[in-house]
Design an enzyme around this catalytic site. Structure first.
Site, PDB file in Angstrom:
ATOM      1  N   LEU A 284     -86.013   2.974 -31.481  1.00  0.00           N
ATOM      2  CA  LEU A 284     -86.549   4.220 -32.046  1.00  0.00           C
ATOM      3  C   LEU A 284     -85.872   5.407 -31.361  1.00  0.00           C
ATOM      4  CD1 LEU A 284     -90.356   3.292 -32.168  1.00  0.00           C
ATOM      5  CD2 LEU A 284     -88.673   3.157 -34.013  1.00  0.00           C
ATOM      6  N   ASP A 285     -85.519   6.411 -32.161  1.00  0.00           N
ATOM      7  CA  ASP A 285     -84.801   7.561 -31.612  1.00  0.00           C
ATOM      8  C   ASP A 285     -85.592   8.859 -31.827  1.00  0.00           C
ATOM      9  OD1 ASP A 285     -84.493   8.221 -34.277  1.00  0.00           O
ATOM     10  OD2 ASP A 285     -82.437   7.455 -34.386  1.00  0.00           O
ATOM     11  N   SER A 286     -84.923   9.981 -31.600  1.00  0.00           N
ATOM     12  CA  SER A 286     -85.629  11.267 -31.638  1.00  0.00           C
ATOM     13  C   SER A 286     -86.185  11.575 -33.029  1.00  0.00           C
ATOM     14  CB  SER A 286     -84.684  12.389 -31.191  1.00  0.00           C
ATOM     15  OG  SER A 286     -83.561  12.449 -32.053  1.00  0.00           O
TER      16      SER A 286
END
Lengths: 80, 421
Positions: free
Chosen positions: A38-40
């Site tokens: 999961l990223d920003s």
């Protein structure tokens, strides 16, 4: 009317939200966002889910240091 | 009768003949199903994938091919491109990785409209729930270059990567652009094609408002009863490689991309220029670029939209560009089987053209029954027809014309009876 903030309620919503976003791997309190792939962008989506459900706003500054699912749960509970 | 403009000087601007470009893989998702083989088999059998006046990819389920996260981060037009690209890469034997320096492999995917489904969805959320509810994925979903970027990311292609926007000619322009990148030495291979997923109420209503789409919901190109095009969705992706690079790795090409040309009408926003001046020029230049003459053309894959204007002006353009050969060459439209895939059309039709050549057939213009007295070419009614191939090698052109006056023509060649067909 927002849902009342309890650690259990927040955990439930965040676990479901992270799964909906498409986390890869087992979702636990200790799981790191990076390990769940999961990223920003995903964090912004998660913040929107939290705000819709609990009325708690998580701005960019607030989430920039979070590492794990548990960090976010604690942050929401602390800010309620 | 269209007066034939003088031919341009041959494409000797390249000096010696430019680097040859071969097609080593193809993939398609269309209203006839998932797969390039499915497209050509079903079209050749005279089947039609249009239902209730639209060409939907009903059999396409994104999560059959993509992880939930990949699917969430891609508009439908990008999902379609990713799946078509996967098929093309596998067909090229690239499924274990890029067999060239990845810095010299590009991704060029065209679209007419881009992520309009995502745009309308996010606009609905914004109106209903306010600015703060708009998804952070909004922009990366709707942007027209999303498919090119996603294909590059998924396959690890680090050469030039961008989208091409030219309405219904975008697929053909992309392939032509990719060909030029290889010929110029900028890339050794390019994954290229077109994708479209615009079966949204706003797009359907807007095309209807301009009178472009069929009120009967029937796509019957070149037929006297034609009354507009039928919107479709889908994607087509090819792997193009420099012939020398493909040979070096022992690849068996599906065919060759012999030539390409693009011109502009500079005349009207949507109507074709009445004399066909620039459509004719595009066909001629593509043949010159290919180093072939009208007599070499075994098959014409027409743009053939089923609109009264296009099919009449395209017929005249084919006649003017091919001269005497026009009376004998079979001309058919893939849109009779799948509708008009807008920015994906040129790519899907290039794949269908290659498939037809490899089988040595001209697939039919499905549903063609009533001759328009003004349209007097051989539109291959009824069923697929065998093509004459003296030495097995067949050459075809595939036309694409887009709103905005864009004309793009590809010239392809393949050997009929090739293995795998």
């Amino acid at each position: 009317m927002p849902t009342a903030v309890t650690p259990e309620a927040v955990e439930k919503v965040i676990f479901a939200g992270v799964e909906e976003i498409g986390a890869e791997g087992e979702i636990t309190r200790d799981a790191a966002f990076e390990d769940l792939d999961l990223d920003s962008l995903d964090l912004v989506e998660l913040a929107q889910i939290v705000e819709d459900e609990f009325g708690v706003e998580l701005d960019g500054d607030a989430v920039k240091d979070v590492k794990t699912i548990g960090d976010v749960i604690d942050l929401v509970v602390a800010r309620a | 009768m269209i007066s034939a403009p003088a031919a341009q000087p041959a494409a000797a601007a390249h000096g010696e003949r430019a680097r040859s470009v071969v097609v080593t893989g193809a993939g398609a998702v269309t209203p006839l199903g998932v797969g390039a083989g499915t497209l050509i088999s079903r079209w050749a059998a005279g089947e039609c994938g249009i239902e209730d006046g639209l060409g939907r990819c009903d059999e396409f389920e994104p999560t059959d091919f993509l992880s939930r996260k990949e699917a969430r981060r891609a508009d439908r037009f990008t999902q379609l491109a990713l799946v078509a690209a996967d098929e093309a890469l596998a067909a090229a034997g690239w499924d274990d990785g890029v067999p060239h320096d990845p810095e010299r492999v590009g991704s060029v995917i065209g679209t007419g409209i881009g992520g309009i489904g995502s745009l309308t969805e996010q606009e609905g959320i914004r109106r209903e729930r306010g600015a703060k509810a708009v998804s952070p994925l909004g922009v990366p979903l709707l942007m027209g270059n999303a498919a090119a970027g996603a294909v590059a990311m998924r396959a690890g292609l680090r050469g030039p990567s961008f989208g091409v926007i030219s309405a219904c000619a975008a697929g053909a322009h992309s392939i032509g652009q990719a060909m030029r990148m290889i010929q110029s030495g900028e890339a050794d291979a390019v994954v290229t094609g077109g994708s479209e997923a615009a079966l949204e109420p706003i797009a359907i209503d807007a095309f209807a408002a301009m009178g472009a789409t069929s009120e009967t919901g029937i796509s019957r190109p070149f037929d006297a009863r034609r009354d507009g095009f039928v919107m479709g969705e889908g994607a087509g992706v090819l792997v193009l490689e420099a012939a020398d690079a493909a040979a070096e790795r022992g690849a068996e090409p599906l065919g060759e991309l012999l030539g390409y040309a693009a011109t502009s009408d500079a005349y009207h926003l949507t109507a074709p220029e009445p004399s066909g001046r620039d459509a004719i020029r595009a066909i001629r230049l593509a043949l010159e670029d290919a180093g072939v003459g009208p007599e070499d053309v075994a098959y014409v894959n027409a743009h053939g939209t089923s609109t009264p204007l296009n099919d009449a002006s395209e017929t005249e353009a084919i006649k003017a560009a091919l001269g005497e050969r026009a009376a004998d060459v079979p001309v058919s439209s893939t849109k009779s089987a799948i509708g008009h895939l807008l920015g994906a059309a040129g790519a899907v039709e290039a794949i269908a053209t290659l498939g037809a050549l490899r089988r040595g057939i001209a697939p039919p213009t499905v549903g063609w029954e009533v001759r328009d007295p003004e349209l007097d070419l051989d539109y291959v009614p009824g069923e697929a027809r065998e093509l004459d191939a003296d030495d097995g090698r067949l050459v075809a052109i595939s036309n694409s014309f887009g709103f905005g006056g864009h004309n793009a023509v590809l010239c392809l060649a393949a050997t009929s009876g090739a293995p795998g067909e």
